[in-house]
Design a protein around this motif. Sequence first.
Motif, PDB file in Angstrom:
ATOM      1  N   MET A   1      52.255  34.937  50.225  1.00  0.00           N
ATOM      2  CA  MET A   1      51.050  35.701  49.904  1.00  0.00           C
ATOM      3  C   MET A   1      50.973  36.478  48.726  1.00  0.00           C
ATOM      4  O   MET A   1      52.391  36.625  48.906  1.00  0.00           O
ATOM      5  CB  MET A   1      51.193  37.105  51.707  1.00  0.00           C
ATOM      6  N   ASP A   2      50.285  37.027  47.855  1.00  0.00           N
ATOM      7  CA  ASP A   2      50.314  38.039  46.779  1.00  0.00           C
ATOM      8  C   ASP A   2      50.325  39.334  47.532  1.00  0.00           C
ATOM      9  O   ASP A   2      50.110  39.842  47.964  1.00  0.00           O
ATOM     10  CB  ASP A   2      49.934  37.212  45.844  1.00  0.00           C
ATOM     11  N   LYS A   3      50.440  39.882  45.960  1.00  0.00           N
ATOM     12  CA  LYS A   3      50.795  41.291  46.246  1.00  0.00           C
ATOM     13  C   LYS A   3      49.575  42.132  46.783  1.00  0.00           C
ATOM     14  O   LYS A   3      49.181  43.023  47.359  1.00  0.00           O
ATOM     15  CB  LYS A   3      50.959  41.985  44.323  1.00  0.00           C
ATOM     16  N   ASN A   4      48.227  40.947  46.430  1.00  0.00           N
ATOM     17  CA  ASN A   4      46.764  41.731  46.853  1.00  0.00           C
ATOM     18  C   ASN A   4      46.503  41.468  48.732  1.00  0.00           C
ATOM     19  O   ASN A   4      45.617  41.804  48.749  1.00  0.00           O
ATOM     20  CB  ASN A   4      46.113  41.195  45.749  1.00  0.00           C
ATOM     21  N   GLY A   5      47.510  41.057  49.146  1.00  0.00           N
ATOM     22  CA  GLY A   5      47.420  39.682  50.761  1.00  0.00           C
ATOM     23  C   GLY A   5      46.686  38.937  50.553  1.00  0.00           C
ATOM     24  O   GLY A   5      46.236  38.370  51.985  1.00  0.00           O
ATOM     25  N   ASN A   6      46.552  38.932  49.191  1.00  0.00           N
ATOM     26  CA  ASN A   6      45.392  36.805  49.315  1.00  0.00           C
ATOM     27  C   ASN A   6      46.825  35.781  49.903  1.00  0.00           C
ATOM     28  O   ASN A   6      47.851  35.910  49.819  1.00  0.00           O
ATOM     29  CB  ASN A   6      45.061  36.635  48.196  1.00  0.00           C
ATOM     30  N   ILE A   7      46.067  34.986  51.153  1.00  0.00           N
ATOM     31  CA  ILE A   7      46.959  33.667  51.051  1.00  0.00           C
ATOM     32  C   ILE A   7      46.414  32.259  50.785  1.00  0.00           C
ATOM     33  O   ILE A   7      46.067  32.072  50.354  1.00  0.00           O
ATOM     34  CB  ILE A   7      46.979  33.713  52.653  1.00  0.00           C
ATOM     35  N   ALA A   8      47.832  31.427  50.229  1.00  0.00           N
ATOM     36  CA  ALA A   8      47.349  30.938  49.412  1.00  0.00           C
ATOM     37  C   ALA A   8      48.362  29.104  50.469  1.00  0.00           C
ATOM     38  O   ALA A   8      49.249  29.763  50.613  1.00  0.00           O
ATOM     39  CB  ALA A   8      48.087  30.547  48.248  1.00  0.00           C
TER      40      ALA A   8
ATOM     41  N   ARG B   1      42.465  32.502  50.616  1.00  0.00           N
ATOM     42  CA  ARG B   1      41.452  33.229  51.547  1.00  0.00           C
ATOM     43  C   ARG B   1      42.123  34.419  50.607  1.00  0.00           C
ATOM     44  O   ARG B   1      43.627  34.708  50.101  1.00  0.00           O
ATOM     45  CB  ARG B   1      41.930  33.607  52.823  1.00  0.00           C
ATOM     46  N   LEU B   2      40.909  35.445  50.257  1.00  0.00           N
ATOM     47  CA  LEU B   2      41.060  36.518  49.844  1.00  0.00           C
ATOM     48  C   LEU B   2      41.776  37.810  51.116  1.00  0.00           C
ATOM     49  O   LEU B   2      41.019  37.320  53.012  1.00  0.00           O
ATOM     50  CB  LEU B   2      40.329  37.013  48.747  1.00  0.00           C
ATOM     51  N   ALA B   3      42.109  38.819  51.033  1.00  0.00           N
ATOM     52  CA  ALA B   3      42.260  39.880  51.818  1.00  0.00           C
ATOM     53  C   ALA B   3      40.728  39.791  52.689  1.00  0.00           C
ATOM     54  O   ALA B   3      40.980  40.622  53.999  1.00  0.00           O
ATOM     55  CB  ALA B   3      43.335  40.592  50.999  1.00  0.00           C
ATOM     56  N   ALA B   4      40.282  39.827  52.142  1.00  0.00           N
ATOM     57  CA  ALA B   4      38.647  40.414  52.563  1.00  0.00           C
ATOM     58  C   ALA B   4      38.121  39.787  53.181  1.00  0.00           C
ATOM     59  O   ALA B   4      37.099  39.847  53.543  1.00  0.00           O
ATOM     60  CB  ALA B   4      37.624  41.124  50.910  1.00  0.00           C
TER      61      ALA B   4
ATOM     62  N   GLY C   1      41.127  34.088  59.917  1.00  0.00           N
ATOM     63  CA  GLY C   1      41.268  32.842  60.439  1.00  0.00           C
ATOM     64  C   GLY C   1      40.688  32.539  59.798  1.00  0.00           C
ATOM     65  O   GLY C   1      40.706  31.016  59.985  1.00  0.00           O
ATOM     66  N   ILE C   2      40.302  32.801  58.622  1.00  0.00           N
ATOM     67  CA  ILE C   2      39.307  31.635  57.749  1.00  0.00           C
ATOM     68  C   ILE C   2      40.370  31.533  56.308  1.00  0.00           C
ATOM     69  O   ILE C   2      40.100  32.626  55.360  1.00  0.00           O
ATOM     70  CB  ILE C   2      37.817  31.986  57.383  1.00  0.00           C
ATOM     71  N   MET C   3      40.520  30.509  55.848  1.00  0.00           N
ATOM     72  CA  MET C   3      40.411  29.900  54.473  1.00  0.00           C
ATOM     73  C   MET C   3      39.451  30.171  53.232  1.00  0.00           C
ATOM     74  O   MET C   3      38.775  28.013  53.457  1.00  0.00           O
ATOM     75  CB  MET C   3      41.745  28.250  54.424  1.00  0.00           C
ATOM     76  N   GLY C   4      38.719  31.355  53.175  1.00  0.00           N
ATOM     77  CA  GLY C   4      37.758  31.520  52.651  1.00  0.00           C
ATOM     78  C   GLY C   4      37.335  30.768  51.001  1.00  0.00           C
ATOM     79  O   GLY C   4      36.660  31.056  50.761  1.00  0.00           O
TER      80      GLY C   4
ATOM     81  N   SER D   1      50.290  25.974  39.260  1.00  0.00           N
ATOM     82  CA  SER D   1      50.135  27.061  39.911  1.00  0.00           C
ATOM     83  C   SER D   1      48.701  27.501  39.953  1.00  0.00           C
ATOM     84  O   SER D   1      47.823  26.639  39.111  1.00  0.00           O
ATOM     85  CB  SER D   1      50.784  27.760  38.910  1.00  0.00           C
ATOM     86  N   PHE D   2      48.079  28.679  40.313  1.00  0.00           N
ATOM     87  CA  PHE D   2      46.795  29.040  40.579  1.00  0.00           C
ATOM     88  C   PHE D   2      46.847  30.130  41.052  1.00  0.00           C
ATOM     89  O   PHE D   2      48.089  30.721  41.249  1.00  0.00           O
ATOM     90  CB  PHE D   2      45.970  27.953  41.240  1.00  0.00           C
ATOM     91  N   LYS D   3      45.763  31.377  40.513  1.00  0.00           N
ATOM     92  CA  LYS D   3      46.117  32.012  41.703  1.00  0.00           C
ATOM     93  C   LYS D   3      44.560  32.828  41.856  1.00  0.00           C
ATOM     94  O   LYS D   3      43.919  32.200  41.095  1.00  0.00           O
ATOM     95  CB  LYS D   3      46.744  33.794  40.396  1.00  0.00           C
ATOM     96  N   PHE D   4      44.098  33.586  42.514  1.00  0.00           N
ATOM     97  CA  PHE D   4      42.787  34.371  43.022  1.00  0.00           C
ATOM     98  C   PHE D   4      42.713  35.106  41.961  1.00  0.00           C
ATOM     99  O   PHE D   4      43.496  36.208  41.591  1.00  0.00           O
ATOM    100  CB  PHE D   4      42.623  34.811  44.187  1.00  0.00           C
ATOM    101  N   PRO D   5      40.985  35.390  41.489  1.00  0.00           N
ATOM    102  CA  PRO D   5      40.379  36.191  40.561  1.00  0.00           C
ATOM    103  C   PRO D   5      40.992  37.339  41.275  1.00  0.00           C
ATOM    104  O   PRO D   5      40.621  37.908  42.807  1.00  0.00           O
ATOM    105  CB  PRO D   5      38.777  35.674  41.107  1.00  0.00           C
ATOM    106  N   GLY D   6      41.082  38.600  40.682  1.00  0.00           N
ATOM    107  CA  GLY D   6      41.392  39.843  41.237  1.00  0.00           C
ATOM    108  C   GLY D   6      42.346  40.421  41.161  1.00  0.00           C
ATOM    109  O   GLY D   6      42.913  41.383  41.701  1.00  0.00           O
ATOM    110  N   CYS D   7      43.159  39.276  41.267  1.00  0.00           N
ATOM    111  CA  CYS D   7      44.954  40.114  41.273  1.00  0.00           C
ATOM    112  C   CYS D   7      44.895  40.522  40.077  1.00  0.00           C
ATOM    113  O   CYS D   7      45.626  39.157  39.250  1.00  0.00           O
ATOM    114  CB  CYS D   7      45.190  38.706  41.952  1.00  0.00           C
TER     115      CYS D   7
END
Length: 813
Positions: free
Chosen positions: A464-471, A490-493, A497-500, A557-563
């Motif tokens: 989980m990253d610092k924004n609460g997103n899970i990979a 998935r993003l924290a939002a 229960g869904i890898m969105g 490596s990768f990261k989610f937009p917005g982090c």
Amino acid sequence: MQSCVKVCNRILHFTAMGLTLLVCSAITLNLLGCLTTAAAAQDVPPAGGSGVTGQSPAVVQTSPSITTSVHHDLSLPLLLLQPAPPKLTREVHSVMPLPLTSTVVAPDPVVQSTDLRVLAPVPNMSFSGVGEGFVGPAGTYNVNAAPPDTDGAVGPNHYLQIVNIDLAIFNKTGTPIYGPVPINTLWSGFGGGCQSNNDGDPIVLYDSIANRWVISQFSVSTLPYLQCVAVSQTSDPTGAYFRYSFNYGNVGFPDYPKMAVWPDGYYETYNIFNNGLTFAGAKICAFDRAKMLIGAATTQQCFTASSGGLLASDLDGHTPPPAGSPNFVLGLGGSNTTLSAWKFHVDWITPASSTFTGPTNINVALYSNSYCSQSRAACIPQSGSGSSLLETLADRLMHRVAYRNFGTHEALVVTHSVVLGSGASQSGGVRWYELRPSAGNLTVFQQGTYAPDSNYRWLSSGAMDKNGNIALGFSVSSKTIHPQIHYTGRLAADPLGIMGQGEGIFIDGSGSQTGGLDRWGDYSSMSVDPADDCTFWYTNEYLTASGSFNWHTRIGSFKFPGCSSTVSNDFSISANPTSLSLAPAKSGTAAISTALVSGISQTITLSVSGAPSGSTAALAPASITTGGVSTLTVNAGTAAPGNYTLTIKGTAPSGSHSTTVALKVTASVIVNGTFETGNMTGWVHDGTGAVVAGGHTGSFALRLGGTTATQGGSVIGQTFTVPASGGTLSFFYNVHCPDTVTHDWATATLTNNTSGVTTTVLAKTCTNTNTWVNNSFSLTGFAGKNVTLKLFSHDDNVAANPTYTLYDDVVVQ
């Protein structure tokens, strides 16, 4: 015995191919071969059975097993160590099976069957790791072990990858800067099994709050069984390492070691097999992290559990758990609707107060992890005729239990493999959980099974990253595709229960594993970049062409937009212990530790205030780098009895933080034991004596005898009542005796005034080194008694060798 025949045929098949398959040595016959397969099969529940049918009620274990490290030292920089010779034979590394919780196959109530691949973030980096034909500074790599047990960790500037039985170091653009070399290169010159053996099951972690690398592997091909642990001296993975070995005896084979970072210790879990055959539960150990960060001699504290496949929680990010938080230890539960949890609280000051509490059940959605009846569930198909069915390791949680403290809440992410459907329609998915502590126990915040199509997904790792997103990262395979390395998230939002965020690809393999080799990796690794606390790094295995012993690995490596990657520099500071109780003139120490909270390391200047008059308090060193440790040394001196607060302040360019140590100066039952009155108040004196300038501490000390020859003995005495708790009598003496103990000496006695019995507390001594020596004597047998202490110095009045003795800091504590 059918599985035994299958294994033996496999051995013969490899031999016929001209390969050398290392089955076992005389000592480690338990690792592979027919006897192991047949015996281990007895631990697997029969079809339709319930496996582990129940758990004992949660209990609190105390008084852990405590052992000291067998050996420890500081290595030369890794770049200067001569690489260990590679193994020339090909070895299959086995893993012992664990009892399954259930063999029931039932519908999964939290399965996600929607493929959202178009949303997946593209990789930032994707490059080759250690594998067949990999080229690094140390040359070209040839696979010599299977499976690779691929693991890796990311630091501020490097990625360190470790596989069975080698390692390499990369910069963040994917360029190898060190290796590949055998892992036991790191223990070159250390001696013992850690140096001579290179047995694998390796783990590498980055301790983000201390900026250190932690590497471990076991030594099991000779006895005793050892765990070899190395902690880097700095954040440079090519630099020097503090090296340790820990002994696990000759009987309980410590299989599948997995390590985790926690502020109060480095934690390691094992599956124990007595004589390598009989499952004997789990062993969970904590190593003294504070000692290992400075290379000091250290101990481990260990508890046991009847369940296997346990993992300790591993800290991500720069915010430590709440002060005093135990380490959460997790495993699959006693049924297929539970996980099991324990809480490990370690106390390094009073080890008997350490506790291991559990198991408690965490209720989860029903899962099925009984893939098929083959040994170790070797049932995952691959494309191509002659391809082996691959093992799932569905009998355990997958590395790691990733923990993060968000300030507002704490969260843990963990995964394992599950089966969906049956027969021709069977597939496999990744069950994942986000757990959160609540009222001291873990509960499920969200859970899901990621299985968006009919392919098998397994060998997962999450974070989980610092924004609460899970990979999640994992392997993918089926009858129509070769093994691949994919990821999702998935993003924290996103809906719970869904890898969105769809499914991304690090690499699709172009070959399948053949030759009857069904061992696939026992684990893979997802970690979070400490430089931005946003970027996920993942490593796993695949093949470029069908065959055996020709695996490759990938690092991506990768990261989610917005982090956001913008991070300000910050640090924390803490003390251990947080209180000291000192008698007059006595000293105590506390470790002042700093940790990285965000950004990069800084130089921190330390200062201490609040020491009472007559005492001293000092820090060494007075300037450290974030993640470093300083030692606070306090001497009570002549301070008046009472309670005081010492404030230790750390100042860096980003700002300052402070911590406190409570100081209690106790009253001494000895009057004027420091002689800081400048006279012998409180004492009865006979012979030659005086209070003189200088001393062990403070401004004065007692001198018995003279600087010119005197006749006979000089003595000083004091009568007092020993505390009911007993305690210890302590004093410092400095003998100036140019003669021999036959003629001149210093000595001390203690007389029980009730019984009249006199005990010698300092035997006659005659030295002339002009050094202060501490003498301590237990008062346990004198508790509550009225006693008289006498300090002596004897001189035979020979002018050529006058004898006198200095005494100071006489205390009972």
